[in-house]
Design an enzyme around this catalytic site. Sequence first.
Site, PDB file in Angstrom:
ATOM      1  N   GLU A   1       0.794  -1.299   0.146  1.00 36.15           N
ATOM      2  CA  GLU A   1      -0.109  -0.049   0.037  1.00 36.15           C
ATOM      3  C   GLU A   1       0.811   1.315  -0.118  1.00 36.15           C
ATOM      4  O   GLU A   1       1.922   1.256   0.913  1.00 36.15           O
ATOM      5  CB  GLU A   1      -0.793  -0.045   1.346  1.00 36.15           C
ATOM      6  CG  GLU A   1      -1.862   1.258   1.210  1.00 36.15           C
ATOM      7  CD  GLU A   1      -2.851   1.233   2.405  1.00 36.15           C
ATOM      8  OE1 GLU A   1      -2.730   0.400   3.059  1.00 36.15           O
ATOM      9  OE2 GLU A   1      -3.670   2.150   2.303  1.00 36.15           O
TER      10      GLU A   1
ATOM     11  N   GLY B   1       3.555   1.985  10.949  1.00 38.57           N
ATOM     12  CA  GLY B   1       3.182   1.043  11.985  1.00 38.57           C
ATOM     13  C   GLY B   1       2.743  -0.217  11.717  1.00 38.57           C
ATOM     14  O   GLY B   1       3.656  -1.202  12.409  1.00 38.57           O
ATOM     15  N   ALA B   2       1.978  -0.363  10.710  1.00 41.06           N
ATOM     16  CA  ALA B   2       1.862  -1.905  10.247  1.00 41.06           C
ATOM     17  C   ALA B   2       0.912  -1.732   9.181  1.00 41.06           C
ATOM     18  O   ALA B   2       0.526  -0.723   8.702  1.00 41.06           O
ATOM     19  CB  ALA B   2       0.781  -2.319  11.752  1.00 41.06           C
ATOM     20  N   MET B   3       0.727  -2.931   8.710  1.00 39.42           N
ATOM     21  CA  MET B   3      -0.134  -2.935   7.274  1.00 39.42           C
ATOM     22  C   MET B   3      -1.228  -4.133   7.392  1.00 39.42           C
ATOM     23  O   MET B   3      -0.606  -5.540   7.664  1.00 39.42           O
ATOM     24  CB  MET B   3       1.078  -3.239   6.313  1.00 39.42           C
ATOM     25  CG  MET B   3       0.206  -3.496   4.861  1.00 39.42           C
ATOM     26  SD  MET B   3      -0.781  -1.921   4.323  1.00 39.42           S
ATOM     27  CE  MET B   3      -2.039  -2.705   3.487  1.00 39.42           C
ATOM     28  N   GLU B   4      -2.137  -3.894   7.271  1.00 42.01           N
ATOM     29  CA  GLU B   4      -3.351  -5.065   7.087  1.00 42.01           C
ATOM     30  C   GLU B   4      -3.600  -6.238   5.968  1.00 42.01           C
ATOM     31  O   GLU B   4      -4.605  -6.431   5.757  1.00 42.01           O
ATOM     32  CB  GLU B   4      -4.624  -4.022   7.261  1.00 42.01           C
ATOM     33  CG  GLU B   4      -5.200  -3.696   5.769  1.00 42.01           C
ATOM     34  CD  GLU B   4      -4.673  -2.021   5.602  1.00 42.01           C
ATOM     35  OE1 GLU B   4      -3.707  -1.537   6.432  1.00 42.01           O
ATOM     36  OE2 GLU B   4      -5.385  -1.345   4.868  1.00 42.01           O
ATOM     37  N   ASN B   5      -2.427  -6.462   5.259  1.00 42.86           N
ATOM     38  CA  ASN B   5      -2.431  -7.446   4.207  1.00 42.86           C
ATOM     39  C   ASN B   5      -3.533  -8.412   4.736  1.00 42.86           C
ATOM     40  O   ASN B   5      -3.379  -9.096   5.877  1.00 42.86           O
ATOM     41  CB  ASN B   5      -1.181  -8.023   4.145  1.00 42.86           C
ATOM     42  CG  ASN B   5      -0.228  -6.915   3.988  1.00 42.86           C
ATOM     43  OD1 ASN B   5      -0.139  -5.884   3.289  1.00 42.86           O
ATOM     44  ND2 ASN B   5       0.913  -7.176   4.798  1.00 42.86           N
TER      45      ASN B   5
ATOM     46  N   HIS C   1      -6.436  -2.160  15.098  1.00 42.60           N
ATOM     47  CA  HIS C   1      -6.719  -1.167  13.742  1.00 42.60           C
ATOM     48  C   HIS C   1      -6.473  -2.241  12.860  1.00 42.60           C
ATOM     49  O   HIS C   1      -7.182  -2.384  11.750  1.00 42.60           O
ATOM     50  CB  HIS C   1      -5.747  -0.223  13.943  1.00 42.60           C
ATOM     51  CG  HIS C   1      -5.651   0.835  12.540  1.00 42.60           C
ATOM     52  ND1 HIS C   1      -6.618   1.994  12.694  1.00 42.60           N
ATOM     53  CD2 HIS C   1      -5.363   0.653  11.512  1.00 42.60           C
ATOM     54  CE1 HIS C   1      -6.470   2.455  11.406  1.00 42.60           C
ATOM     55  NE2 HIS C   1      -5.871   1.542  10.689  1.00 42.60           N
ATOM     56  N   GLU C   2      -5.362  -2.833  12.615  1.00 41.00           N
ATOM     57  CA  GLU C   2      -5.205  -3.763  11.531  1.00 41.00           C
ATOM     58  C   GLU C   2      -6.213  -4.877  11.195  1.00 41.00           C
ATOM     59  O   GLU C   2      -6.476  -5.221  10.442  1.00 41.00           O
ATOM     60  CB  GLU C   2      -3.798  -4.277  11.456  1.00 41.00           C
ATOM     61  CG  GLU C   2      -2.486  -3.122  11.756  1.00 41.00           C
ATOM     62  CD  GLU C   2      -2.614  -1.939  10.695  1.00 41.00           C
ATOM     63  OE1 GLU C   2      -3.326  -2.074   9.765  1.00 41.00           O
ATOM     64  OE2 GLU C   2      -2.399  -0.993  11.020  1.00 41.00           O
TER      65      GLU C   2
ATOM     66  N   GLU D   1      -9.806   4.384   6.286  1.00 44.73           N
ATOM     67  CA  GLU D   1      -8.845   4.679   7.270  1.00 44.73           C
ATOM     68  C   GLU D   1      -9.744   5.312   8.367  1.00 44.73           C
ATOM     69  O   GLU D   1      -9.456   5.239   9.777  1.00 44.73           O
ATOM     70  CB  GLU D   1      -7.654   5.630   6.773  1.00 44.73           C
ATOM     71  CG  GLU D   1      -6.818   4.834   6.056  1.00 44.73           C
ATOM     72  CD  GLU D   1      -6.177   3.388   6.771  1.00 44.73           C
ATOM     73  OE1 GLU D   1      -6.406   3.435   8.013  1.00 44.73           O
ATOM     74  OE2 GLU D   1      -5.582   2.617   6.087  1.00 44.73           O
TER      75      GLU D   1
END
Length: 878
Positions: free
Chosen positions: A127, A267-271, A303-304, A326
């Site tokens: 992303e 921070g992080a990624m929601e794959n 969140h993710e 988001e």
Amino acid sequence: MKDAQPRAIYLKDYQAPDYWIDTTDLTFDLFEDHALVTSVLGLRRNEDRGQDTPDLTLVGIDLELVSVFIDGSELTSDQYILGSESLTVPVTRLSFSLTVVTRIRPQENTSLEGLYKSNGMFCTQCEAEGFRKITYYLDRPDVMSKFTTKVIADRGRYPVLLSNGNDIARGEFEGGRHWVTWKDPFKKPSYLFALVGGDLEMVEDSFTTMNGREVALRIFTESHNIDKCDHAMLSLKKSMKWDEEVYGREYDLDIFMIVAVDHFNMGAMENKGLNIFNSSCVLASPDTATDASYQRIEAIVAHEYFHNWSGNRVTCRDWFQLSLKEGFTVFRDAEFSADMNSRGVKRIADAAIMKTAQFAEDAGPMAHPIRPQSFIEISNFYTLTVYEKGCEVVRMIQTIVGEHHFRKGSDLYFERFDGKAATCEDFVKAMEEASGVDLSQFRHWYNQAGTPVVTVTDSFDQASGRYLLTIAQSCPATPGQETKLPFHIPVAVALLDKDGKALPLNEAGETERVLHVTAAEDTWTFEGLTEKPLPSILRNFSAPVRVKYDYRREDLVFLMKYDSDSYNRWDAGQRLATAVIEDLVDGQLKDKETAIDSRLVDAFGVVLADEELDKAVKAEMLKLPSEASLAEQAEEIHPLQICESRSRVRKAIAEAHKDKLLELYQTLHLKGEYRPQAGDIAKRTLRNICLGYLVELEDDSLQQLAEDQYKNASNMTDLRAAMGAVINSSFQSRETIDSLLNDYLDRYKDDAVVMDSWFMLQSSSPSLGTLEHLRSLQEHESFDRTSPNKLRALLGGFTSGNMKQFHSGTGEGYEFLADWIITLDKQNPQIASRLMTPLTRWKKYQPAIRERMRKALERIKAVPDLSADIYEVVTKSL
Ligand code: B3K
Ligand code: ZN
């Protein structure tokens, strides 16, 4: 050749794609100096766009094309067009298969976008537009495809091979290589693709969903961190349960994985099914993570996870709709955190971020609506506006339609758009349909940038007992938007009588009412009062606006004591402190001796002594407005005067309330095992705030307190707070400071996440964080210029957390930052662009400073071949 100058793209130009990609079959052959990517795409003409078969253009960046096949026949190089960032192939049928083989070099990819290596492991970040660095594709979120991914690599080096979905097959090749095939049954856009290959260990747990399905939960890290995953795992299980209970959303795959990596841009990624996290947002143990990190981890894991529905199952049609996933997901995680911890404090913390950082963004050169109308580089729009203001907009919808209808609206939205790419408009429509409430005027929040100003005036007529409240709204001009239409602003109010009690506002006896401000100006009448009340306005921060009301300082003291709304009670204290500190800044500028208004100091004493007040709220109320917040509220920023005035007030509070601070410090001492729970966290926070005040005093025994706390700390929260207190005290010797810093280094040098704080504590210290010291830190063996966390710690700590040093001298700090930006732009444009933000606010500073900041920006602008990221920010700022 790249485009000479990056160009803007516009929401109004959106067109659906010419082709759909029904299936995407990928094979990754991972080697030590390159990777071969074979992509087989099942393509189909989007018949809404016609029955003809126009050429197909795929995007790709930094790819070496090896071969192209259509329906199994290889194309010769005169049969396709290879552009600098595209591949165009001829099409003759409505559906066909396209095979593209590319070679990429993950080892050389320093942008941390696409496929790259972090500490010897392969990982991805796609992303927003990173997939095009992996293979030629229709890399846009409205193209959703079913992915199958085969990963092949050396078994010894990369025993763990992961991708999205479920693993369906695995095997061995000769020569020590092995392979695993993953199949994701859900359609997804390319930005949710992920791949990981490394030597990782895992912790495993499971979750039984509301329909009794068993889901395997796995967290992967390097082996030395494997004992720090429990908190993330617990947070994940809580999130899964909460989303079922509050939103009726169940997880959909048989497995959910989280992988922690050290080198990560955010921070992080929601794959889908395979979240990739910055290590700092996963790893925690009592002696390595603070309370704040524990809470941050819980929030980010949630969140993710929540993105699985708000983002993945229902995704965004295009990147202008980013706030659709988001803003909504931040709202969901904020509510989750409020339910898990202290609701009042969560609201205060979120409002504080909005009011200091988001309002500043709205007032700066990059101001944009939560749904931008154009951008040059989408990475520049992962902003507080899209995320946090986007969340506030969703929260206002809930306030306007009510909780019950909000849930019905969210059900309708998920049902209607499941497996599809949606728009912000689709979300608002679902809310409108489910509630029957007209949100036409509310939609301006999606189109108009800037922070509205709500000006409140009132009058009371003793004879009739009538109280009139007049509310006017306006919104300052922002780049490209000179004038604004009135917003629909829900303003929650209460009226306090002279004893501080909220008056009933209707027959039912309700003491709070939401006023729907829709006109430029409107008046509300309250009948049957016997005295002029004091209004408590914008309770619970009911809208992301600035409130202007002519509170007398006594009124603010009164609200600090009596307002039953935690947010407003806190806000009253912040307003009072801001006013008092502004007096001092003014005095300094006019060279006039100014006394500190004793009402503030007294009011802080009342807060300290209040036994009824929730400790977590008390801790918040005892924090003076940050330097950033004072800067945001100033007409013109005088950084050094702000620092000095604020610190004078801190000392005065410490002096006046030394005994009470010490008493609280001593009684709040927690014994026993560390628990990251709301009650304990409140006590530790409050106690450490007391310590911070106490070390403002020139008193050996108090200075010793901080040193002792460092030495005796049984958890990282207390240790870090003590270290901060020692470093920032003007009465500690350099020797003591150095001995503590060395001790910390000895203990934690092998822990990258804990070392980030070692750098940050120093770079953000007004006494220690000089430019000279920073130059030595950047040469330190624990510093790593390829790590975004380290760069944020060193540079972000200095430019955003150390107002005094960043602005001292004659602009050396700005030039230092500019040098870094220019270097980093070649390495990692996203990080460079983020770190440049403080310079972009130059117009708000006093003239001499302004000029020097501008010069630094001009120097950056003059560099040839800037990335689109930096180009956009620098040209919009100047
Ligand atoms: N969706 C990602 C952010 C991606 C940022 C790309 N530059 C994390 C999140 O918001 O959950
Ligand atoms: Zn997100």
